[in-house]
Design a protein around this motif. Sequence first.
Motif, short mmCIF file in Angstrom:
data_model
loop_
_atom_site.label_atom_id
_atom_site.label_comp_id
_atom_site.label_asym_id
_atom_site.label_seq_id
_atom_site.Cartn_x
_atom_site.Cartn_y
_atom_site.Cartn_z
N TYR A 1 0.83 -1.21 0.00
CA TYR A 1 0.00 0.00 0.00
C TYR A 1 0.86 1.25 0.00
O TYR A 1 0.51 2.28 -0.60
N GLY A 2 2.01 1.18 0.69
CA GLY A 2 2.92 2.34 0.70
C GLY A 2 3.49 2.61 -0.68
O GLY A 2 3.55 3.77 -1.13
N ALA A 3 3.89 1.54 -1.39
CA ALA A 3 4.45 1.72 -2.73
C ALA A 3 3.40 2.26 -3.69
O ALA A 3 3.68 3.14 -4.52
N ALA A 4 2.17 1.74 -3.59
CA ALA A 4 1.11 2.20 -4.49
C ALA A 4 0.78 3.67 -4.25
O ALA A 4 0.66 4.47 -5.19
N LEU A 5 0.63 4.05 -2.97
CA LEU A 5 0.25 5.43 -2.67
C LEU A 5 1.39 6.40 -2.99
O LEU A 5 1.16 7.47 -3.56
N ASN A 6 2.62 6.02 -2.67
CA ASN A 6 3.74 6.90 -3.01
C ASN A 6 3.87 7.06 -4.51
O ASN A 6 4.22 8.14 -5.01
N GLY A 7 3.60 5.99 -5.25
CA GLY A 7 3.66 6.09 -6.71
C GLY A 7 2.62 7.04 -7.25
O GLY A 7 2.91 7.86 -8.14
N MET A 8 1.41 6.98 -6.72
CA MET A 8 0.36 7.88 -7.21
C MET A 8 0.58 9.32 -6.78
O MET A 8 0.08 10.24 -7.42
N LEU A 9 1.31 9.53 -5.68
CA LEU A 9 1.53 10.89 -5.18
C LEU A 9 2.69 11.60 -5.85
O LEU A 9 2.95 12.77 -5.56
N GLU A 10 3.41 10.91 -6.72
CA GLU A 10 4.49 11.59 -7.43
C GLU A 10 3.91 12.71 -8.29
O GLU A 10 2.81 12.59 -8.83
N ARG A 11 4.66 13.80 -8.42
CA ARG A 11 4.14 14.99 -9.09
C ARG A 11 3.68 14.71 -10.51
O ARG A 11 2.72 15.29 -11.01
N ALA A 12 4.38 13.83 -11.20
CA ALA A 12 4.06 13.56 -12.60
C ALA A 12 3.05 12.44 -12.75
O ALA A 12 2.75 12.03 -13.88
N SER A 13 2.51 11.95 -11.65
CA SER A 13 1.59 10.81 -11.72
C SER A 13 0.30 11.19 -12.43
O SER A 13 -0.25 12.27 -12.22
N ARG A 14 -0.22 10.30 -13.24
CA ARG A 14 -1.49 10.52 -13.92
C ARG A 14 -2.67 10.25 -13.00
O ARG A 14 -3.82 10.45 -13.38
N ASN A 15 -2.41 9.76 -11.81
CA ASN A 15 -3.47 9.46 -10.85
C ASN A 15 -3.59 10.53 -9.77
O ASN A 15 -4.21 10.29 -8.74
#
Length: 605
Positions: free
Chosen positions: A240-254
């Motif tokens: 869950y940490g990896a998924a949320l950190n991935g989505m919170l990246e500035r360039a994330s499409r999510n």
Amino acid sequence: MTVLQALDAYYERMAARGEAEPPGFSREKISFAIEISEQGTPVAIIDLRAASGKKLVPQLLSVPAAVKRTAGILPNLFWDKSSYVLGRTAGEGKRTGQEHEAFKTLHRERLAGAHDEGLAALSAFLENWTPDQFDASPFAADMLDTNIVFRLRGEKRFIHQREAARALLAAQAGGEGAQVNCLVTGGRAVAQRLHPTIKGVNGAQSSGAALVSFNLDAFTSYGKEQGDNAPTSEAAAFRYGAALNGMLERASRNRLSRGIGDATVVFWADTSEIVDEAAAQAAEDWFAAWAEPPDDADEARKIRQQLDLVMEGRPVEAIDARLHGRTRFHVLGLAPNAARLSVRYWLSDDFGAFVARLAGHYRDIAIEPTPWGERPPSISWLLLKTTAMLEKYDNIPPLLAGEIARAVLEGTRYPRSLLAAAIMRLRAGDDPSTGWHAAVIRAVLARDFRLKLPDPHAPESHDRAKEELPVSLQKESSNSAYQLGRLFAAYETAQRLALGKVNATIRDRYFGAASATPASIFPLLMRGVQNHLGKLRKSGKGGWLEREIEEITGHLGDHLPRSLPLEAQGRFVLGYYHQRKGQFANREAEADLASTDAEDHDNDE
């Protein structure tokens, strides 16, 4: 489905796309790599930063998962900031020596007996390194307080990417402790004592904050400590940490680039037997385009046309063949709260339900003429125009923003505080003729009226709400507050045509008081308008306006209300806007307005 379960499932989607970090790794901002020889001698510094405008920004690299630091000294394996790696920092660094010694001790213990060429070189570098060597070439001041990794001379991969390093990490993985039932997966596993750090939430600490934490006795129960209070397995916590950190990246499409109020918003769809990856991405793309409409006029018009289709009752499949109404969709709003994160809202439902609610939102804020043109207004844009002092995003009330986002996405009533905030901004000097305030006021009142009806989802309820809260000028309205708003706009027009530009109009002086206490203000305005109309008669203008005022007055009773409640003040604003924009719909009125504008232009010259 809980937040953690939905994030855990999204990690699987990321892994299937090859975007997820493997267990034990995380993506961190790395600025430099030190290239070392087989003997551990530093031979070069590799600048990993990339240009972003006039700045150099670090790269996001997959490295062994960052340790969770609080007040203690805890080094990362194979990478860290300069105080740990090199024993140097740009500030005073009272603990720099201890941090560097901890970094050396950790690697001395973990790499003892390592026969790999790269690991042996790193051991040699740390044993021979002294902080004063930083003052000589090839080291540079830019490296201070940045994250640093290592690379062996002649290779392109970093040392932590070597097979021996990965084998070392894998051998040391796996926690120790009693087995518990994981609340996310339901399986038996060792619980994660300290949950992963979440980075990228606006306003939160740059080092990250915790979504799940127990740091005080008051938060614990049954004598359990930290993560044992809400047992989550180490694997689920990592996912869950990896998924949320991935989505919170500035360039994330999510992720919404601006967020709503103080909330950082991420959204994602689930794949299932019903929908595949393409359908899930199509749902996410459509939601992102609606939430933050593009500046491009053609793309904005496309979004507007799609919303019109949904408002007509068409299914989401009619918008785009890739969309599926039963796609499970999630929206998570996170707000900063010191070292932790607050869940401002968590919404999970079918994508078709979200789209239908968005259509209901646009139906409720509909007003003519629209103040926003072809580009549909986002929630942030509406809040900026109607509730923020000086129209600054920082001045949007954070709690109000969260309540409105929840009302829009859940289809519930708008908060009553939105009505109060919009009227308060008008009293503070905002221009009621822009239509933004009238739109949100109409939305609050129209939804309240519609949801009071026996069947809020029945189409006829929308028609009745539209009749009660008109979209455009409704001269036959029986609501006295609405007619008083119209009358005030007509008085203002009379002043404008008679006097041209003045320093302070009746709107500047009396709008707030007229909408709240009509009986005390309108007699004063009536005396003034007679003078203005008399002047217009002498110049042969304003006949249409006199007829307009007579028509409006005919809808009012003999006695003006002493005061108007908040809802009626909203209708006053709506009537004012409709009259202001609709009264010049004939040639005589257009001619008078053009003549006044020409006189103002001559006076200015």
